[in-house]
Design a protein around this motif. Structure first.
Motif, PDB file in Angstrom:
ATOM      1  N   LEU A  48      18.597 -12.220  16.267  1.00  0.00           N
ATOM      2  CA  LEU A  48      19.094 -13.260  17.166  1.00  0.00           C
ATOM      3  C   LEU A  48      20.799 -13.383  16.667  1.00  0.00           C
ATOM      4  CD1 LEU A  48      18.779 -16.095  18.410  1.00  0.00           C
ATOM      5  CD2 LEU A  48      18.334 -17.120  16.169  1.00  0.00           C
ATOM      6  N   PRO A  49      21.386 -13.360  15.355  1.00  0.00           N
ATOM      7  CA  PRO A  49      22.894 -13.236  15.811  1.00  0.00           C
ATOM      8  C   PRO A  49      23.384 -12.211  16.714  1.00  0.00           C
ATOM      9  CG  PRO A  49      22.129 -13.245  13.542  1.00  0.00           C
ATOM     10  CD  PRO A  49      20.941 -12.921  14.330  1.00  0.00           C
ATOM     11  N   LEU A  50      22.921 -10.917  16.516  1.00  0.00           N
ATOM     12  CA  LEU A  50      23.229 -10.454  17.870  1.00  0.00           C
ATOM     13  C   LEU A  50      22.770 -10.149  18.735  1.00  0.00           C
ATOM     14  CD1 LEU A  50      24.787  -7.340  18.825  1.00  0.00           C
ATOM     15  CD2 LEU A  50      22.574  -6.241  17.979  1.00  0.00           C
ATOM     16  N   GLU A  54      25.534 -11.614  22.076  1.00  0.00           N
ATOM     17  CA  GLU A  54      25.608 -10.970  23.963  1.00  0.00           C
ATOM     18  C   GLU A  54      25.648 -11.930  24.557  1.00  0.00           C
ATOM     19  OE1 GLU A  54      25.515  -7.527  24.767  1.00  0.00           O
ATOM     20  OE2 GLU A  54      26.157  -7.222  22.878  1.00  0.00           O
ATOM     21  N   LEU A  55      25.081 -12.777  24.079  1.00  0.00           N
ATOM     22  CA  LEU A  55      25.060 -14.166  25.448  1.00  0.00           C
ATOM     23  C   LEU A  55      26.452 -14.832  25.556  1.00  0.00           C
ATOM     24  CD1 LEU A  55      21.432 -14.864  25.198  1.00  0.00           C
ATOM     25  CD2 LEU A  55      22.037 -13.891  27.001  1.00  0.00           C
ATOM     26  N   ASP A 140      15.198  -8.392   7.691  1.00  0.00           N
ATOM     27  CA  ASP A 140      14.845  -7.431   6.168  1.00  0.00           C
ATOM     28  C   ASP A 140      16.173  -6.120   7.286  1.00  0.00           C
ATOM     29  OD1 ASP A 140      13.796  -9.134   4.225  1.00  0.00           O
ATOM     30  OD2 ASP A 140      12.011  -8.554   5.553  1.00  0.00           O
ATOM     31  N   HIS A 141      16.136  -6.038   8.233  1.00  0.00           N
ATOM     32  CA  HIS A 141      16.916  -4.831   9.037  1.00  0.00           C
ATOM     33  C   HIS A 141      18.141  -5.333   9.824  1.00  0.00           C
ATOM     34  CE1 HIS A 141      12.937  -2.135   7.307  1.00  0.00           C
ATOM     35  NE2 HIS A 141      11.979  -3.556   7.555  1.00  0.00           N
ATOM     36  N   PRO A 142      18.961  -3.653  10.291  1.00  0.00           N
ATOM     37  CA  PRO A 142      19.329  -4.003  11.196  1.00  0.00           C
ATOM     38  C   PRO A 142      18.917  -4.175  12.277  1.00  0.00           C
ATOM     39  CG  PRO A 142      20.008  -1.485  10.280  1.00  0.00           C
ATOM     40  CD  PRO A 142      18.421  -2.589   9.352  1.00  0.00           C
ATOM     41  N   SER A 143      19.710  -4.990  13.478  1.00  0.00           N
ATOM     42  CA  SER A 143      18.890  -5.143  14.500  1.00  0.00           C
ATOM     43  C   SER A 143      17.829  -4.132  14.894  1.00  0.00           C
ATOM     44  CB  SER A 143      19.577  -6.145  15.799  1.00  0.00           C
ATOM     45  OG  SER A 143      18.936  -6.048  16.415  1.00  0.00           O
TER      46      SER A 143
END
Length: 222
Positions: A48-50, A54-55, A140-143
């Motif tokens: 979500l943050p990434l 982007e938007l 728990d992970h990178p995007s």
């Protein structure tokens, strides 16, 4: 043993209306114009943050945090109001998962850009959720397309990368599979197109879940 790793949004469930509604709420919360539907759906699969960055590339970090929280609030509220109807399974999805889950040569897993809370809420409504032996979320992970989620699925099951397949609807899924040295199978009913999926490394693109077992057989024929 072999491993089939499913993406969720756009692959197993049709959550586009839920996502578009929640993203609109996020932009409206900070008085910004809402991107069009296709633009919003193009970032599905990213954490979500990434995806929000982007938007909304021009906003500062404080505003971005407000937008992320507004999205989460709207998503949660809509899910409470609509229940399973907010993210219905695509036709054939449950049957395909159950068929694969009944095999003694396969493990099933999930790798999704959803939050753990969102994924848990979804799984709680699925009678077949226990067929997934490991589930990985964005918390728990990178995007995606970072391979961390897939690598964790491999470690959890003890399956080698060459015996694993990622099934997803976006280029991020296919790039994640490629980064983990796994096979990738695209689906045409999600948020990125057939040509984009093939270009990102999909071995094939399914038009319905009935084609899945045949595609797996082809990949693992050797």
């Amino acid at each position: 043993m072999k491993l089939v790793i499913f993406d969720v949004d756009g692959t197993l469930v049709d959550s586009q209306a839920h996502i578009v509604l929640s993203m609109a709420a996020a932009f409206e919360a900070v008085d910004l114009p809402v991107p069009d539907r296709n633009t919003i759906l193009s970032i599905v699969g990213l954490s979500l943050p990434l995806a929000m960055r982007e938007l909304a590339r021009a906003v500062d970090e404080t505003t971005l945090v407000r937008m992320v929280e507004a999205y989460k609030d709207a998503f949660y509220t809509h899910r409470l109001a609509q229940g399973a109807a907010a993210s219905p399974l695509y036709p054939g999805a449950e049957e395909a998962v159950r068929r694969l889950g009944a095999r003694d040569d396969l493990y099933l897993a999930i790798a999704t850009g959803k939050s753990r809370r969102g994924l848990t809420a979804l799984l709680d409504g699925w009678e077949f959720a226990d067929l997934f032996v490991t589930t990985q979320s964005a918390d728990d992970h990178p995007s995606k397309p970072h391979p961390s989620m897939v690598m964790t699925c491999l470690m959890d099951t003890g399956v080698t990368a060459t015996e694993a397949v990622v099934i997803g609807d976006t280029t991020y899924d296919m790039e994640m599979a490629r980064a983990a040295r796994c096979h990738g199978i695209g689906v045409s009913w999600g948020y990125h197109g057939r040509e984009a999926l093939i270009g990102a490394g999909a071995a094939t693109v399914l038009d319905d879940f009935g084609q899945l077992e045949g595609a797996l057989k082809t990949i693992w024929k050797d």
